[in-house]
Scaffold this active site. Sequence first.
Site, PDB file in Angstrom:
ATOM      1  N   LYS A 294       0.858  -0.972   0.067  1.00 33.61           N
ATOM      2  CA  LYS A 294       0.025  -0.119   0.056  1.00 33.61           C
ATOM      3  C   LYS A 294       0.781   1.203  -0.079  1.00 33.61           C
ATOM      4  O   LYS A 294       0.272   2.403  -0.150  1.00 33.61           O
ATOM      5  CB  LYS A 294      -0.911   0.077   1.286  1.00 33.61           C
ATOM      6  CG  LYS A 294      -1.659  -1.394   1.458  1.00 33.61           C
ATOM      7  CD  LYS A 294      -2.417  -1.173   2.942  1.00 33.61           C
ATOM      8  CE  LYS A 294      -2.765  -2.490   3.345  1.00 33.61           C
ATOM      9  NZ  LYS A 294      -3.132  -2.583   4.866  1.00 33.61           N
TER      10      LYS A 294
ATOM     11  N   GLU B 217       7.243   2.522  -6.369  1.00 36.66           N
ATOM     12  CA  GLU B 217       7.488   1.691  -4.827  1.00 36.66           C
ATOM     13  C   GLU B 217       7.808   2.861  -3.781  1.00 36.66           C
ATOM     14  O   GLU B 217       8.595   3.747  -4.326  1.00 36.66           O
ATOM     15  CB  GLU B 217       8.283   0.688  -5.007  1.00 36.66           C
ATOM     16  CG  GLU B 217       9.032  -0.061  -3.859  1.00 36.66           C
ATOM     17  CD  GLU B 217       7.810  -0.715  -2.901  1.00 36.66           C
ATOM     18  OE1 GLU B 217       6.575   0.102  -2.605  1.00 36.66           O
ATOM     19  OE2 GLU B 217       7.853  -1.691  -2.715  1.00 36.66           O
ATOM     20  N   ASP B 218       7.567   2.761  -2.621  1.00 36.35           N
ATOM     21  CA  ASP B 218       7.675   3.883  -1.735  1.00 36.35           C
ATOM     22  C   ASP B 218       9.278   3.852  -1.407  1.00 36.35           C
ATOM     23  O   ASP B 218       9.867   5.036  -1.369  1.00 36.35           O
ATOM     24  CB  ASP B 218       6.941   3.657  -0.316  1.00 36.35           C
ATOM     25  CG  ASP B 218       7.044   2.292   0.186  1.00 36.35           C
ATOM     26  OD1 ASP B 218       7.766   1.341  -0.443  1.00 36.35           O
ATOM     27  OD2 ASP B 218       6.329   1.943   0.981  1.00 36.35           O
TER      28      ASP B 218
ATOM     29  N   ASP C 140      14.869  -0.989   0.078  1.00 39.73           N
ATOM     30  CA  ASP C 140      15.557  -1.187   1.277  1.00 39.73           C
ATOM     31  C   ASP C 140      16.327  -2.427   1.119  1.00 39.73           C
ATOM     32  O   ASP C 140      17.541  -2.310   0.569  1.00 39.73           O
ATOM     33  CB  ASP C 140      14.429  -1.322   2.398  1.00 39.73           C
ATOM     34  CG  ASP C 140      15.150  -1.736   3.666  1.00 39.73           C
ATOM     35  OD1 ASP C 140      16.156  -1.133   4.043  1.00 39.73           O
ATOM     36  OD2 ASP C 140      14.541  -2.372   4.747  1.00 39.73           O
TER      37      ASP C 140
ATOM     38  N   LYS D 262      17.338   3.195   0.504  1.00 44.65           N
ATOM     39  CA  LYS D 262      18.289   2.895   1.724  1.00 44.65           C
ATOM     40  C   LYS D 262      19.306   1.980   1.344  1.00 44.65           C
ATOM     41  O   LYS D 262      19.178   0.845   1.780  1.00 44.65           O
ATOM     42  CB  LYS D 262      17.480   2.678   3.027  1.00 44.65           C
ATOM     43  CG  LYS D 262      17.685   2.798   4.419  1.00 44.65           C
ATOM     44  CD  LYS D 262      16.431   1.967   5.299  1.00 44.65           C
ATOM     45  CE  LYS D 262      15.374   2.573   5.716  1.00 44.65           C
ATOM     46  NZ  LYS D 262      14.711   1.689   6.656  1.00 44.65           N
TER      47      LYS D 262
ATOM     48  N   PHE E 117      14.312   3.771  10.603  1.00 40.50           N
ATOM     49  CA  PHE E 117      12.823   3.525  10.270  1.00 40.50           C
ATOM     50  C   PHE E 117      12.018   4.728   9.826  1.00 40.50           C
ATOM     51  O   PHE E 117      11.775   5.564  10.525  1.00 40.50           O
ATOM     52  CB  PHE E 117      12.075   2.521  11.396  1.00 40.50           C
ATOM     53  CG  PHE E 117      10.905   1.696  10.633  1.00 40.50           C
ATOM     54  CD1 PHE E 117      11.360   0.659   9.813  1.00 40.50           C
ATOM     55  CD2 PHE E 117       9.718   2.220  10.710  1.00 40.50           C
ATOM     56  CE1 PHE E 117      10.281  -0.138   9.216  1.00 40.50           C
ATOM     57  CE2 PHE E 117       8.738   1.357  10.039  1.00 40.50           C
ATOM     58  CZ  PHE E 117       9.101   0.154   9.447  1.00 40.50           C
TER      59      PHE E 117
ATOM     60  N   ASP F   4       4.316   3.054   6.404  1.00 38.85           N
ATOM     61  CA  ASP F   4       3.767   2.683   7.632  1.00 38.85           C
ATOM     62  C   ASP F   4       4.770   2.080   8.681  1.00 38.85           C
ATOM     63  O   ASP F   4       5.853   1.481   8.404  1.00 38.85           O
ATOM     64  CB  ASP F   4       2.725   1.965   7.523  1.00 38.85           C
ATOM     65  CG  ASP F   4       3.106   0.447   7.270  1.00 38.85           C
ATOM     66  OD1 ASP F   4       3.684   0.019   6.134  1.00 38.85           O
ATOM     67  OD2 ASP F   4       2.624  -0.562   7.824  1.00 38.85           O
TER      68      ASP F   4
ATOM     69  N   ARG G 147       0.780   6.385   7.764  1.00 40.90           N
ATOM     70  CA  ARG G 147       0.887   6.595   6.382  1.00 40.90           C
ATOM     71  C   ARG G 147       0.252   8.002   6.027  1.00 40.90           C
ATOM     72  O   ARG G 147       0.661   8.462   4.931  1.00 40.90           O
ATOM     73  CB  ARG G 147      -0.149   5.510   5.546  1.00 40.90           C
ATOM     74  CG  ARG G 147       0.354   3.882   5.821  1.00 40.90           C
ATOM     75  CD  ARG G 147      -0.558   3.164   4.882  1.00 40.90           C
ATOM     76  NE  ARG G 147      -0.383   1.715   5.014  1.00 40.90           N
ATOM     77  CZ  ARG G 147       0.512   0.670   4.516  1.00 40.90           C
ATOM     78  NH1 ARG G 147       1.753   1.249   4.129  1.00 40.90           N
ATOM     79  NH2 ARG G 147       0.608  -0.218   5.003  1.00 40.90           N
TER      80      ARG G 147
HETATM   81  P1  IMP Z   1      12.870  -4.845   0.960  1.00 43.93           P
HETATM   82  O1  IMP Z   1      12.544  -5.860   0.442  1.00 43.93           O
HETATM   83  O2  IMP Z   1      13.719  -4.680   2.108  1.00 43.93           O
HETATM   84  O3  IMP Z   1      13.542  -3.633   0.245  1.00 43.93           O
HETATM   85  O4  IMP Z   1      11.366  -3.854   1.474  1.00 43.93           O
HETATM   86  C1  IMP Z   1      10.821  -2.973   0.696  1.00 43.93           C
HETATM   87  C2  IMP Z   1       9.720  -2.882   1.426  1.00 43.93           C
HETATM   88  O5  IMP Z   1       9.487  -2.983   2.901  1.00 43.93           O
HETATM   89  C3  IMP Z   1       8.848  -1.378   1.063  1.00 43.93           C
HETATM   90  O6  IMP Z   1       8.132  -1.424   0.260  1.00 43.93           O
HETATM   91  C4  IMP Z   1       8.408  -1.044   2.367  1.00 43.93           C
HETATM   92  O7  IMP Z   1       6.939  -1.308   2.379  1.00 43.93           O
HETATM   93  C5  IMP Z   1       9.135  -1.621   3.514  1.00 43.93           C
HETATM   94  N1  IMP Z   1      10.133  -1.095   4.235  1.00 43.93           N
HETATM   95  C6  IMP Z   1      11.383  -1.152   4.250  1.00 43.93           C
HETATM   96  N2  IMP Z   1      11.967  -0.115   5.044  1.00 43.93           N
HETATM   97  C7  IMP Z   1      11.158   0.598   5.427  1.00 43.93           C
HETATM   98  C8  IMP Z   1      10.962   1.693   6.391  1.00 43.93           C
HETATM   99  O8  IMP Z   1      12.122   2.305   6.651  1.00 43.93           O
HETATM  100  N3  IMP Z   1       9.778   2.264   6.819  1.00 43.93           N
HETATM  101  C9  IMP Z   1       8.666   1.660   6.335  1.00 43.93           C
HETATM  102  N4  IMP Z   1       8.618   0.581   5.351  1.00 43.93           N
HETATM  103  C10 IMP Z   1       9.818   0.115   5.146  1.00 43.93           C
HETATM  104 MG    MG Z   2       6.175  -1.099   0.130  1.00 46.93          MG
END
Ligand code: IMP
Ligand code: MG
Length: 177
Positions: free
Chosen positions: A43, A100-101, A104, A132, A153, A160, A166
């Site tokens: 979301k 995508e937001d 990470d 990040k 975070f 969220d 959010r």
């Molecule tokens: P990844 O698979 O670790 O790259 O994570 C991606 C998803 O994790 C993102 O789409 C976010 O929904 C969530 N996410 C990663 N870091 C954060 C953060 O610092 N705050 C909130 N959501 C995060």
């Molecule tokens: Mg996400």
Amino acid sequence: MFHNAQPKVLYSRQQIETTVARLADEINRDYRDKRPLLVGVLKGSCILLSDLMRQLTISVEIEFVALSSYGQSTQSSGRVKVVKGLRDSLVRDRDIVIIEDILDTGISLSRLLNYLKKKKPASVKICVLLDKPSRRKVEVKADYCGLVVPDRFIVGYGLDWNEQFRQLPDICVLEEK
Ligand code: IMP
Ligand code: MG
């Protein structure tokens, strides 16, 4: 973790607005004579997608996908599933831009890239508001990247913690009180 945390502004709504305008310029330029399909990842991308698409002067269509979420945890489990996908016919031969937001560890986006590429799109690019890089586990590069954030975070502007925060208009970090 974070049960008593307060959000502290990291990037203001004005900084986000400037950043989204810059991302839109880049996409407008790269897809001038095309009609890309913007694929929002639910979301977290909902606010970015709504703001970004209103800055686009090219023709676009939108769809949404959903990936299995972190739940209460603040880390990717490493086993991300596509829980709401797209029919092959929606993706085939299209120019896809994933919206995508945050990028990470990269686990979620690499999973989604594999999923979409199997459906034979003409091209796939990635647009993220936040990156990040210090947390990357899987190599994934964003083609359009808004702001680089530290290993904290982040909440707000769609992001969220435990489904909260959010709606914050600024990008904030959660700090224990
Ligand atoms: P990844 O698979 O670790 O790259 O994570 C991606 C998803 O994790 C993102 O789409 C976010 O929904 C969530 N996410 C990663 N870091 C954060 C953060 O610092 N705050 C909130 N959501 C995060
Ligand atoms: Mg996400």
